[in-house]
Design a protein around this motif. Structure first.
Motif, PDB file in Angstrom:
ATOM      1  N   ARG A 190       0.831  -1.202   0.000  1.00  0.00           N
ATOM      2  CA  ARG A 190       0.000   0.000   0.000  1.00  0.00           C
ATOM      3  C   ARG A 190       0.861   1.245   0.000  1.00  0.00           C
ATOM      4  N   THR A 191       0.252   2.345  -0.422  1.00  0.00           N
ATOM      5  CA  THR A 191       0.839   3.660  -0.226  1.00  0.00           C
ATOM      6  C   THR A 191      -0.082   4.438   0.711  1.00  0.00           C
ATOM      7  N   PHE A 192       0.381   5.605   1.157  1.00  0.00           N
ATOM      8  CA  PHE A 192      -0.358   6.388   2.138  1.00  0.00           C
ATOM      9  C   PHE A 192      -0.752   7.739   1.562  1.00  0.00           C
ATOM     10  N   GLN A 193      -1.828   8.289   2.116  1.00  0.00           N
ATOM     11  CA  GLN A 193      -2.250   9.630   1.708  1.00  0.00           C
ATOM     12  C   GLN A 193      -1.145  10.636   2.008  1.00  0.00           C
ATOM     13  N   LEU A 194      -0.528  10.511   3.167  1.00  0.00           N
ATOM     14  CA  LEU A 194       0.636  11.319   3.517  1.00  0.00           C
ATOM     15  C   LEU A 194       1.866  10.480   3.229  1.00  0.00           C
ATOM     16  N   LEU A 235      -1.182  -7.173  -5.433  1.00  0.00           N
ATOM     17  CA  LEU A 235      -2.253  -6.221  -5.113  1.00  0.00           C
ATOM     18  C   LEU A 235      -1.624  -4.926  -4.615  1.00  0.00           C
ATOM     19  N   VAL A 236      -1.957  -3.808  -5.271  1.00  0.00           N
ATOM     20  CA  VAL A 236      -1.440  -2.492  -4.888  1.00  0.00           C
ATOM     21  C   VAL A 236      -2.607  -1.656  -4.378  1.00  0.00           C
ATOM     22  N   MET A 237      -2.491  -1.162  -3.142  1.00  0.00           N
ATOM     23  CA  MET A 237      -3.537  -0.366  -2.522  1.00  0.00           C
ATOM     24  C   MET A 237      -3.036   1.070  -2.354  1.00  0.00           C
ATOM     25  N   LEU A 238      -3.745   2.008  -2.985  1.00  0.00           N
ATOM     26  CA  LEU A 238      -3.317   3.407  -3.023  1.00  0.00           C
ATOM     27  C   LEU A 238      -4.323   4.261  -2.258  1.00  0.00           C
ATOM     28  N   ASP A 239      -3.852   4.927  -1.207  1.00  0.00           N
ATOM     29  CA  ASP A 239      -4.732   5.769  -0.395  1.00  0.00           C
ATOM     30  C   ASP A 239      -4.643   7.210  -0.888  1.00  0.00           C
ATOM     31  N   GLU A 240      -5.653   7.632  -1.625  1.00  0.00           N
ATOM     32  CA  GLU A 240      -5.739   8.983  -2.207  1.00  0.00           C
ATOM     33  C   GLU A 240      -4.449   9.361  -2.938  1.00  0.00           C
ATOM     34  N   PRO A 241      -4.133   8.667  -4.016  1.00  0.00           N
ATOM     35  CA  PRO A 241      -2.882   8.940  -4.736  1.00  0.00           C
ATOM     36  C   PRO A 241      -2.801  10.332  -5.338  1.00  0.00           C
ATOM     37  N   MET A 242      -3.949  10.997  -5.543  1.00  0.00           N
ATOM     38  CA  MET A 242      -3.938  12.334  -6.150  1.00  0.00           C
ATOM     39  C   MET A 242      -3.984  13.468  -5.129  1.00  0.00           C
ATOM     40  N   ALA A 243      -4.103  13.148  -3.847  1.00  0.00           N
ATOM     41  CA  ALA A 243      -4.236  14.193  -2.828  1.00  0.00           C
ATOM     42  C   ALA A 243      -2.984  15.056  -2.771  1.00  0.00           C
ATOM     43  N   GLY A 244      -3.152  16.366  -2.907  1.00  0.00           N
ATOM     44  CA  GLY A 244      -2.046  17.303  -2.804  1.00  0.00           C
ATOM     45  C   GLY A 244      -1.123  17.342  -3.997  1.00  0.00           C
ATOM     46  N   VAL A 245      -1.525  16.718  -5.106  1.00  0.00           N
ATOM     47  CA  VAL A 245      -0.674  16.675  -6.301  1.00  0.00           C
ATOM     48  C   VAL A 245      -1.057  17.804  -7.243  1.00  0.00           C
ATOM     49  N   ASN A 246      -0.050  18.543  -7.741  1.00  0.00           N
ATOM     50  CA  ASN A 246      -0.365  19.630  -8.667  1.00  0.00           C
ATOM     51  C   ASN A 246      -0.764  19.057 -10.020  1.00  0.00           C
ATOM     52  N   PRO A 247      -1.534  19.819 -10.801  1.00  0.00           N
ATOM     53  CA  PRO A 247      -2.057  19.311 -12.078  1.00  0.00           C
ATOM     54  C   PRO A 247      -0.985  18.824 -13.039  1.00  0.00           C
ATOM     55  N   ALA A 248       0.217  19.346 -12.938  1.00  0.00           N
ATOM     56  CA  ALA A 248       1.287  18.957 -13.868  1.00  0.00           C
ATOM     57  C   ALA A 248       1.653  17.487 -13.721  1.00  0.00           C
ATOM     58  N   LEU A 249       1.503  16.924 -12.502  1.00  0.00           N
ATOM     59  CA  LEU A 249       1.875  15.531 -12.275  1.00  0.00           C
ATOM     60  C   LEU A 249       0.674  14.588 -12.199  1.00  0.00           C
ATOM     61  N   THR A 250      -0.542  15.146 -12.212  1.00  0.00           N
ATOM     62  CA  THR A 250      -1.733  14.309 -12.108  1.00  0.00           C
ATOM     63  C   THR A 250      -1.818  13.314 -13.254  1.00  0.00           C
ATOM     64  N   GLN A 251      -1.578  13.784 -14.478  1.00  0.00           N
ATOM     65  CA  GLN A 251      -1.641  12.908 -15.641  1.00  0.00           C
ATOM     66  C   GLN A 251      -0.643  11.760 -15.520  1.00  0.00           C
ATOM     67  N   SER A 252       0.565  12.067 -15.051  1.00  0.00           N
ATOM     68  CA  SER A 252       1.588  11.038 -14.901  1.00  0.00           C
ATOM     69  C   SER A 252       1.142   9.974 -13.899  1.00  0.00           C
ATOM     70  N   LEU A 253       0.585  10.396 -12.763  1.00  0.00           N
ATOM     71  CA  LEU A 253       0.121   9.447 -11.757  1.00  0.00           C
ATOM     72  C   LEU A 253      -1.011   8.580 -12.295  1.00  0.00           C
ATOM     73  N   LEU A 254      -1.939   9.185 -13.016  1.00  0.00           N
ATOM     74  CA  LEU A 254      -3.043   8.429 -13.599  1.00  0.00           C
ATOM     75  C   LEU A 254      -2.531   7.357 -14.546  1.00  0.00           C
ATOM     76  N   ASP A 255      -1.591   7.731 -15.398  1.00  0.00           N
ATOM     77  CA  ASP A 255      -1.033   6.774 -16.355  1.00  0.00           C
ATOM     78  C   ASP A 255      -0.341   5.622 -15.645  1.00  0.00           C
ATOM     79  N   HIS A 256       0.338   5.919 -14.537  1.00  0.00           N
ATOM     80  CA  HIS A 256       1.025   4.860 -13.803  1.00  0.00           C
ATOM     81  C   HIS A 256       0.035   3.912 -13.123  1.00  0.00           C
ATOM     82  N   VAL A 257      -1.095   4.439 -12.638  1.00  0.00           N
ATOM     83  CA  VAL A 257      -2.118   3.572 -12.049  1.00  0.00           C
ATOM     84  C   VAL A 257      -2.660   2.616 -13.111  1.00  0.00           C
TER      85      VAL A 257
END
Length: 295
Positions: A105-109, A194-216
């Motif tokens: 898992r990953t964490f929100q913080l 199994l990968v569990m992601l706790d709010e992977p987009m929280a606090g992320v600026n729009p420039a990196l949001t697309q990159s995170l989405l693609d990785h998910v």
């Protein structure tokens, strides 16, 4: 927002209802409860997470999503209940053993070790490192080859996540979005199923949001199962194959994204009863409810 992907079909053995059995579940939860004083934070009768799919766990603030994550990963203990991962009973299994079994898992913080380099943070995620044992650490010729392989794997992942230019920088120097990428990349050092992601987009600026989405999305393309907590309905609509909705600790709805968004129980959970509102309208984000103020 990522381009339209073909989503998994035939995940459940019937129409989407709370607790519906899945065709090939990787995670099965039964009668799990967690109480804090007089407050029941989690009360899940039955939940199955489908294998090789992306499942979104949504709900208003205080619904119990992160608490459920903590229970399933061994970071907290339930008052009652049991759950299995890939056929293995995980009730009472500590978090480090759960991770070794392939459920990470990953964490929100973010949990990066700030005074270690990005590369060192990555290497910590590898499992079964022979050099971690006390006596073996005194004999580097017994683990040197493995260390070289781990370093190469870490660098390959950093390159995939576009963090290779940062490998010698302190993790503290990374932006919030880069730390999210580091958390996700480090989790993959464990070769999870199994990968569990706790709010992977929280606090992320729009420039990196697309990159995170693609990785998910890429996690699923590489054969992994993904379970993530998220509030952004545009993200859920685009990448989730299945959606589970929590409210007041319970599962109140399940189903494909296009069906769940129209479910009256979901609308009630977010906005109160008798509200005729599209959850994705205007902003694309679900209004969040502060449970302290709503009580």
């Amino acid at each position: 927002m990522p381009g339209k992907r073909i989503k998994s079909t035939g995940l459940a053995k019937g129409p989407g209802t709370p607790g519906i059995p899945k065709v090939d579940p990787i995670l099965i939860v039964d009668n799990v409860t967690r109480n804090f004083g007089g407050v029941t934070a989690v009360d899940v009768n039955h939940l199955e997470i489908p294998r090789h799919a992306i499942t979104a766990l949504i709900g208003p603030n205080g619904a119990g999503k992160t608490t459920l994550f903590n229970l399933l990963c061994g970071f907290d203990k339930p008052n009652t209940g049991s759950w299995t991962y890939d056929g293995h009973n995980l009730a009472g299994v500590p978090s480090f053993k759960v991770a070794r079994m392939g459920q990470v898992r990953t964490f929100q913080l973010t949990k990066a070790l700030s005074l270690l380099s990005v590369l060192e943070n990555m290497k910590l995620g590898a499992k079964n490192q022979r050099g971690e044992r006390f006596w073996a650490a005194l004999m580097p010729w017994t683990w040197g080859k493995q260390e070289t392989e781990i370093t190469a794997k870490a660098r390959d992942l950093l390159k995939r996540f576009k963090l290779d230019a940062k490998e010698q920088d302190f993790a503290a120097s990374l932006s919030g979005g880069q730390r999210k990428l580091l958390d996700m990349a480090r989790a993959l050092m464990n070769d999870p199923t199994l990968v569990m992601l706790d709010e992977p987009m929280a606090g992320v600026n729009p420039a990196l949001t697309q990159s995170l989405l693609d990785h998910v999305l890429d996690l699923k393309d590489r054969g992994m199962t993904v379970l993530f907590v998220e509030h952004d309905m545009h993200m859920v609509r685009h990448i989730a194959d299945w959606v589970v909705v929590m409210a007041e600790g319970k599962i109140v709805a399940e189903g494909p994204p296009e069906t769940v968004m129209e479910d009256q129980a979901v609308i009630d959970a977010y906005l109160g009863a008798h509200q005729d509102v599209d959850l994705g309208v205007v902003t694309g984000r679900i209004p969040t409810i502060d449970t302290k103020e709503s009580k």
